[in-house]
Design a protein around this motif. Structure first.
Motif, PDB file in Angstrom:
ATOM      1  N   VAL A 183       0.816  -1.206   0.000  1.00 49.39           N
ATOM      2  CA  VAL A 183       0.000   0.000   0.000  1.00 49.39           C
ATOM      3  C   VAL A 183       0.853   1.261   0.000  1.00 49.39           C
ATOM      4  N   GLU A 184       2.138   1.096   0.241  1.00 48.61           N
ATOM      5  CA  GLU A 184       3.021   2.246   0.244  1.00 48.61           C
ATOM      6  C   GLU A 184       4.231   1.849  -0.573  1.00 48.61           C
ATOM      7  N   TYR A 185       4.888   2.817  -1.195  1.00 48.68           N
ATOM      8  CA  TYR A 185       6.046   2.379  -1.959  1.00 48.68           C
ATOM      9  C   TYR A 185       7.250   2.158  -1.049  1.00 48.68           C
ATOM     10  N   THR A 186       8.089   1.223  -1.444  1.00 52.02           N
ATOM     11  CA  THR A 186       9.321   0.957  -0.714  1.00 52.02           C
ATOM     12  C   THR A 186      10.444   1.276  -1.683  1.00 52.02           C
ATOM     13  N   SER A 187      11.469   1.979  -1.237  1.00 49.96           N
ATOM     14  CA  SER A 187      12.583   2.187  -2.154  1.00 49.96           C
ATOM     15  C   SER A 187      13.879   1.791  -1.472  1.00 49.96           C
ATOM     16  N   SER A 188      14.838   1.416  -2.299  1.00 46.73           N
ATOM     17  CA  SER A 188      16.098   0.969  -1.741  1.00 46.73           C
ATOM     18  C   SER A 188      17.213   1.300  -2.709  1.00 46.73           C
TER      19      SER A 188
END
Lengths: 636, 76
Positions: free
Chosen positions: A35-40
């Motif tokens: 439901v939320e973006y994850t960035s790495s």
């Protein structure tokens, strides 16, 4: 370079992301878990990439908050390349999103994921032909096994450098004419500047009557508005259906045509797992299996937990008196050391033995794809409390932790449903509260008593749901939910997910626990705890609980499991039954389950439903807790 | 003969004629591959006027009874 993973729900974006970034994004087999973006930031081929895992979206016309988040990200951030992840077994439907992404004219690579699953379903795809038609590279992958993922990123890197964009495919001639005419108007009136999207994309969104783009023009004069209405009417008149249906049908038939050109469909191999639905979704047996599965699940958690809790607790029973003899019970250093040991013991002996099997079991059920089936089975029941089937997904996650449960309410379409589901989700006993139920009630009273608490909890949630939906009378939009194929869960992935969720306890709750336990020791040493206990005495005497319980309730707001561990500390022994009667244990547990959500929950509620409604939730649950616990005191 | 999807019995195959309902529901169903002209098989029907499970383009979708009532279909 910024690489964005975009695709329809449950196509495997997070699995690909985790493969290169380490297990950071929770994966599950149900649509809409991200439901939320994850960035790495990831180092690949000697360069640092920023990889972003966006929530799944069926189209670029968005409905729920998670989908909006994905589109907003794509439109507002500068993206070097988009990896469009497609579930190859659902190619024709997935191409509809692909066509819209091509309209955005961003550099793109297509990832045909779960290619093995597609072949099993009898779909063989001509990868080169697909790539030729769309004008972008296509890479088949099996993300779960990591096959093709490295090659995918290497192609993405190359295409990102070249900034190569794909082809724009045309609709029927008469529809294209309308699009071109509207695009010309958009160009003349310089509308695209504000949105920073190609004019053809914008023209299509206007013809689709997309509210996000429609709302904005009202502010900037009515000139373009007239054109839009004119062209919308023109399309709907010539096709005898609303203009948005004309566009979506065009895209649909274009996708079907491409699919027919590139895919060879033969008979699917039917595996045993595909037949599971005959029983698990059966109108009658489905419910029997649901109850059976949940019963077995909780039973297994309790059995494993108790097997570990018993010997560990015994060990700690012995160790504390030994230290006491050596240091003397009245010294400050003994207070501090026993505080630290109690904190450590609480984590190792009481929380972890139940937390691990619970989270692991939940991970297996999620990855198998059982959650959407529960939504199907319980839809009719949830309508009775003013919600629909999909809200079972936040509820089920709520048994793990309330924070992701409240985040998951984003998959619900209406704000009212999100609010009701959020309030009810706070009452579901999360894993922290489960440890209290298991380690206190099941351990000292009986497993049946623990089961009774769960049943009582569900009844209270149903009644609260009825009350809330009476207060907010609005018809819930019906359920529309994809039921994905079952997947055999991977033990490795399930363990990684369990570890990701357990980290929260180990690195945040546990240190807090040790500090809290030490503070309580010091308070007791300086006799300051009596001040707090006296403050709480009206409540504790109403509930018939020992006076020393007062302080523990404050700790419970920080983390629910703290209230139990602090209880052990406050009464001065891990042998709770020696000090408290079974009625007191029951009353305490009921109160702790319902009263004020923990700090982390309050924070996420605040963000998701606003301050007023959060305050309402706190007051509502506190009153409920007092009433229920008082009843327990006199009835149990 | 045209009827609505909620009254179709299990294992029957039907063709979508039109979708009665606002913009949101049309778009949502379209995204899952349900447009006028598409073929749908009803696979399961839950008790107590619960949802129905359909198969469309090789994919399973659960539709609440209220949603199914808005889909006009034609039996083959």
């Amino acid at each position: 370079m910024k690489i964005v993973l975009m695709g329809q729900p449950n196509s495997g974006k997070s699995t690909i992301f985790n493969h290169v970034a380490g297990y950071k994004a929770v994966t599950s087999n149900f649509p809409g878990k991200t439901v939320e973006y994850t960035s790495s930031k990831v180092n690949l081929f000697g360069e640092i990439f920023e990889i972003v895992d966006l929530p799944g979206t069926y189209s670029l016309t968005s409905f729920d908050l998670a989908e909006l988040e994905a589109r907003k990200y794509l439109l507002r951030n500068s993206v070097d390349i988009v990896i469009n992840v497609i579930d190859a077994s659902l190619l024709s439907r997935s191409l509809e999103l692909t066509l819209q992404l091509l309209e955005l004219k961003l550099p793109m690579v297509i990832c045909l994921n779960m290619i093995d699953e597609a072949e099993r379903k009898g779909i063989k795809i001509d990868v080169e032909k697909l790539s030729k038609i769309l004008g972008v590279p296509v890479m088949p992958t099996i993300a779960l096994k990591g096959k093709g993922v490295k090659e995918l990123f290497s192609i993405a890197y190359k295409m990102g450098e070249k900034k190569k964009i794909g082809k724009t495919l045309n609709f029927s001639k008469d529809v294209e004419e309308v699009i071109t005419q509207l695009s010309t108007q958009i160009k003349e009136k310089q509308i695209t500047r504000e949105f920073n999207v190609p004019k053809r994309f914008l023209a299509l969104k206007y013809l689709e009557n997309d509210s996000y783009f429609m709302e904005n023009f009202e502010k900037r004069g009515k000139d373009i508005f007239k054109d839009i209405i004119h062209f919308q009417n023109k399309l709907s008149e010539t096709h005898n259906r609303p203009s948005d249906v004309v566009i979506s049908s065009e895209r649909h038939s274009l996708s079907m045509n491409i699919f027919e050109e590139v895919a060879l469909v033969t008979r699917p191999q039917i595996k045993l797992i595909d037949r599971l639905d005959n029983t698990l979704m059966h109108p009658y047996f489905g419910y029997i299996f649901l109850v059976g599965i949940l019963y077995l699940f909780f039973n297994a958690v309790f059995t494993v937990g108790r097997l570990i809790e018993e010997p560990l607790l015994e060990y700690f029973y012995k160790i504390i008196p030994l230290i006491e003899i050596r240091m003397g019970s009245e010294t400050l250093s003994f207070s501090i050391i026993s505080g630290i040991i109690q904190g450590l013991a609480g984590g190792i002996a009481i929380v972890l033995p139940y937390l691990f099997p619970f989270l692991f079991g939940l991970a297996i059920l999620e990855d198998l794809g059982y959650l959407p089936r529960i939504a199907f089975l319980l839809d009719a029941f949830l309508h009775k409390i003013g919600l629909h089937g999909k809200s079972i997904i936040p509820f089920m996650l709520g048994y793990g932790c309330t924070v992701p449960a409240i985040m998951a309410t984003r998959i619900l379409e209406s704000g009212r449903d999100r609010f009701i589901a959020s309030v009810l989700a706070t009452m579901i006993p999360c894993a922290a509260r489960m440890t209290i139920i298991f380690a206190l009630v099941a351990f000292y009273i009986s497993p049946q008593a623990a089961l009774a608490i769960y049943i009582l909890n569900i009844i209270v949630i149903i009644i609260s749901g009825k009350i809330l939906s009476r207060l907010l009378p609005e018809v819930t939009p019906g359920m529309i939910l994809e039921i994905p194929s079952y997947h055999i869960p991977s033990i490795k992935v399930a363990l990684a997910k369990t570890w990701l969720r357990m980290k929260e306890f180990i690195f945040i709750a546990w240190p807090l626990l040790i500090v809290g336990s030490t503070i309580l020791s010091l308070l007791q040493y300086y006799k300051a705890d009596m001040l707090i206990n006296n403050l709480f005495s009206p409540l504790t005497s109403l509930l018939g609980l020992p006076l020393v319980v007062g302080t523990t309730l404050i700790f419970g707001i920080l983390r629910k499991e703290l209230s139990m561990l602090m209880l052990i500390q406050a009464i001065g022994t891990t042998d709770v039954i020696a000090v408290m009667s079974t009625t007191q244990i029951m009353t305490f547990t009921i109160f702790v389950i319902f009263y004020v959500p923990c700090v982390a929950t309050i924070a996420v509620l605040w963000k998701e439903i606003g301050s007023k409604r959060t305050l309402f939730t706190i007051v509502f649950t506190s009153i409920l807790a007092v009433i229920l616990a008082t009843i327990t005191r006199f009835v149990y | 003969m045209t009827i609505t999807l909620d009254s179709i019995s299990e294992n029957q195959k039907v063709k979508v004629v039109s979708i009665f309902g606002g913009w949101g529901i049309r778009q949502r169903l379209g995204c899952l591959g349900i447009h006028p002209g598409d073929m749908i098989t009803v696979k399961k029907s839950a008790i107590m006027r619960g949802p129905i499970l359909i198969s469309v383009h090789g994919n399973q979708v659960a539709l609440g009874r209220g949603v199914a009532r808005k889909v006009v279909v034609e039996a083959e």
